[in-house]
Design a protein around this motif. Structure first.
Motif, mmCIF file in Angstrom:
data_model
loop_
_atom_site.group_PDB
_atom_site.id
_atom_site.type_symbol
_atom_site.label_atom_id
_atom_site.label_comp_id
_atom_site.label_asym_id
_atom_site.label_seq_id
_atom_site.Cartn_x
_atom_site.Cartn_y
_atom_site.Cartn_z
ATOM 1 N N TYR A 5 -11.778 -10.642 -2.486
ATOM 2 C CA TYR A 5 -11.608 -9.304 -1.907
ATOM 3 C C TYR A 5 -12.954 -8.604 -1.747
ATOM 4 N N TYR A 23 -14.037 -8.018 2.136
ATOM 5 C CA TYR A 23 -13.682 -6.699 2.656
ATOM 6 C C TYR A 23 -14.665 -5.590 2.291
ATOM 7 N N TRP A 26 -4.092 -3.928 -6.050
ATOM 8 C CA TRP A 26 -4.355 -3.213 -4.806
ATOM 9 C C TRP A 26 -4.479 -4.195 -3.635
ATOM 10 N N TYR A 27 -5.151 -5.303 -3.877
ATOM 11 C CA TYR A 27 -5.305 -6.331 -2.841
ATOM 12 C C TYR A 27 -3.946 -6.930 -2.486
ATOM 13 N N CYS A 28 -3.079 -7.161 -3.486
ATOM 14 C CA CYS A 28 -1.746 -7.715 -3.232
ATOM 15 C C CYS A 28 -0.924 -6.782 -2.350
ATOM 16 N N GLN A 35 -2.086 -4.734 -0.136
ATOM 17 C CA GLN A 35 -2.628 -4.857 1.211
ATOM 18 C C GLN A 35 -2.150 -6.154 1.877
ATOM 19 N N LYS A 36 -2.120 -7.235 1.094
ATOM 20 C CA LYS A 36 -1.719 -8.523 1.671
ATOM 21 C C LYS A 36 -0.253 -8.539 2.086
ATOM 22 N N VAL A 76 1.132 -6.189 3.575
ATOM 23 C CA VAL A 76 1.070 -5.634 4.932
ATOM 24 C C VAL A 76 0.412 -6.635 5.878
ATOM 25 N N PHE A 77 -0.687 -7.258 5.416
ATOM 26 C CA PHE A 77 -1.396 -8.241 6.259
ATOM 27 C C PHE A 77 -0.474 -9.383 6.673
ATOM 28 N N ASN A 79 -4.156 -9.982 9.197
ATOM 29 C CA ASN A 79 -5.256 -9.810 8.243
ATOM 30 C C ASN A 79 -6.525 -9.440 9.012
ATOM 31 N N HIS A 100 -12.469 -6.676 12.445
ATOM 32 C CA HIS A 100 -11.741 -6.139 11.283
ATOM 33 C C HIS A 100 -10.943 -4.885 11.629
ATOM 34 N N ALA A 150 1.524 -12.312 -0.742
ATOM 35 C CA ALA A 150 0.838 -11.165 -1.343
ATOM 36 C C ALA A 150 0.098 -11.592 -2.611
#
Length: 430
Positions: A258, A262, A314-316, A318-319, A321-322, A327, A335, A394
């Protein structure tokens, strides 16, 4: 005595629906064949046309025909077998694979109709089938030598098999459902933990012994079909390997990745990260396509998650949604999600419209479930299947192409919700 006109019209209506479905299927086939033709007109009919994962699948198929049976642990066997079958008939011709995939990709149209008929009427089911006829991303799968074009119909067959088993709870039906899941996992092993949701779908009124017996029939079929492949892996690599290596999938979902992908500037595409961080020539010899390399990156991922659990959570999120919308490091230029200006430098106007239409579909499906919220128990199998894949990606790594084989399920939800809204409007107008 007055004849029953509605009964007399029923066979005629069935014929009309059948002919409309045939027409939609032929339209879907024509669009896919046209894309296959256009792709083959611009690319050479050699392996030089292939990019990324395509080369791995093609190479396995070629070596299969030359007597080398999966000596590399990086992939499962079903899709390479399919490519090898095409090569056995047409020679080493990626163009021929693309044409065959046009027919294969068309199968999701009648399968979507069949799935939709379990939840809604014939007209709405035709709408669901129509949504996948010209679905831009599902059509695009045809042009790539990757698993999505085969995985989409396999997922539909797996869901249909599970629904039939739940409706007709006999051990034969549960065995068939398990067999379909096993074949799907041998195409792509993401659904290897999907059996965990099956007990949740069994009705409460079933006796415990009945649940256990049917679930064992389900698992037994999975084990029987998967065991030869697992044994091959053990004999070849001298270690237990159920399906294949994950190719550092958990590391790509870790806080370490991450920060790298990012937060650091300049922002890099996923291909650049693979060329730099996952390249054994640059990372000390750890190849994620080998058993040793995959375990090395998995250990790094676990250590990273334990160091920064809040970042991982937090990354999970987002993933999740990705997974459905794309992504930023792989699916969107610069991006920038849903940024048309950034997309114009990479894609044609037609392709931009297709991408946006495909990636907005999950939003309409979510709205559809709001309309159908009073029927949520009926849709629970579909919700759990989609939720399962969302959670898995995720926790690991998410790209939009991993969710696209589930879009026929979204089409079923959207079409059913549309039919429900139409019914409510009719009631209001009366």
């Amino acid at each position: 005595m007055t004849p029953d006109i509605s009964a007399a019209q029923q066979p005629r209506n069935h014929r009309i629906i059948l002919w409309v479905l045939i027409g939609l299927t032929l339209l879907g086939l024509a669009s896919r064949l046209y894309l296959a033709w256009g792709t083959n007109q611009t690319l050479p009919d050699t392996p030089a046309r292939l990019r990324g994962d395509e080369s791995g699948y093609e190479g396995l198929a070629y070596w299969l025909l030359n007597g080398h049976f999966f000596e590399w642990p990086g992939r499962t066997p079903i899709y390479p077998f399919f490519v090898a079958a095409c090569y056995a008939i047409f020679g080493r011709s990626p163009a021929s694979v693309v044409y065959v995939q046009a027919f294969l990709g068309t199968t999701i149209i009648p399968l979507t109709f069949i799935l939709a008929r379990r939840f809604t009427g014939a007209q709405s089911s035709l709408v669901a089938a129509g949504l996948v006829v010209l679905h831009p991303s599902l059509i695009f799968h045809v042009s790539r030598v990757q698993t999505e074009v085969l995985y989409a119909p396999l997922i539909l067959l797996t869901v249909l098999g599970l629904l039939r088993a739940l409706e007709q709870p006999q051990w034969q039906n549960f065995s068939l459902a398990g067999a379909l899941l096993a074949i799907t996992n041998l195409c792509r092993p993401t659904a290897m933990l999907l059996p965990a949701i099956v007990p949740l779908l069994m009705p409460r009124q079933w006796h415990l012994k009945r649940k256990v017996a049917l679930f064992l029939a389900y698992l037994g079929a999975i084990i029987i079909i998967t065991a030869p492949w697992t044994y091959h892996n053990y004999r070849t690599h001298k270690t237990f390997l159920l399906y294949s290596v994950s190719t550092a999938l958990l590391w790509q979902g870790s806080p370490e990745f991450y920060h790298l992908a990012y937060e650091q500037l300049p922002k890099r595409h996923i291909v650049q990260i693979w060329q730099e961080e996952l390249n054994p020539a640059r990372n000390g010899g750890h190849d994620p396509f080998t058993i040793e390399g995959d375990r090395y990156f998995t250990k790094r991922a676990i250590a990273s998650i334990l160091r920064e659990p809040a970042v991982y959570l937090w990354y999970c999120l987002q993933k999740a949604v990705f997974f459905w919308l794309g992504n930023p490091i792989s699916d969107w230029p610069d991006h920038a999600m849903f940024n048309v200006e950034a997309m114009r430098s990479v894609f044609s106007p037609q392709r931009i419209v297709g991408i946006l239409a495909s990636r907005i579909l999950p939003v309409f499906a979510a709205l559809g479930m709001i309309v159908l919220r009073h029927r949520w128990r009926e849709f629970l199998p579909l919700l759990l299947v989609c939720g399962y894949f969302t959670v898995i990606h995720a926790l690991t790594y998410a790209e939009v192409r991993y969710s696209e084989p589930l879009h026929p399920i979204l089409a079923v939800v959207i079409a059913t919700a549309a039919g429900e809204l139409q019914r409510r409007l009719k009631l209001i107008s009366q």
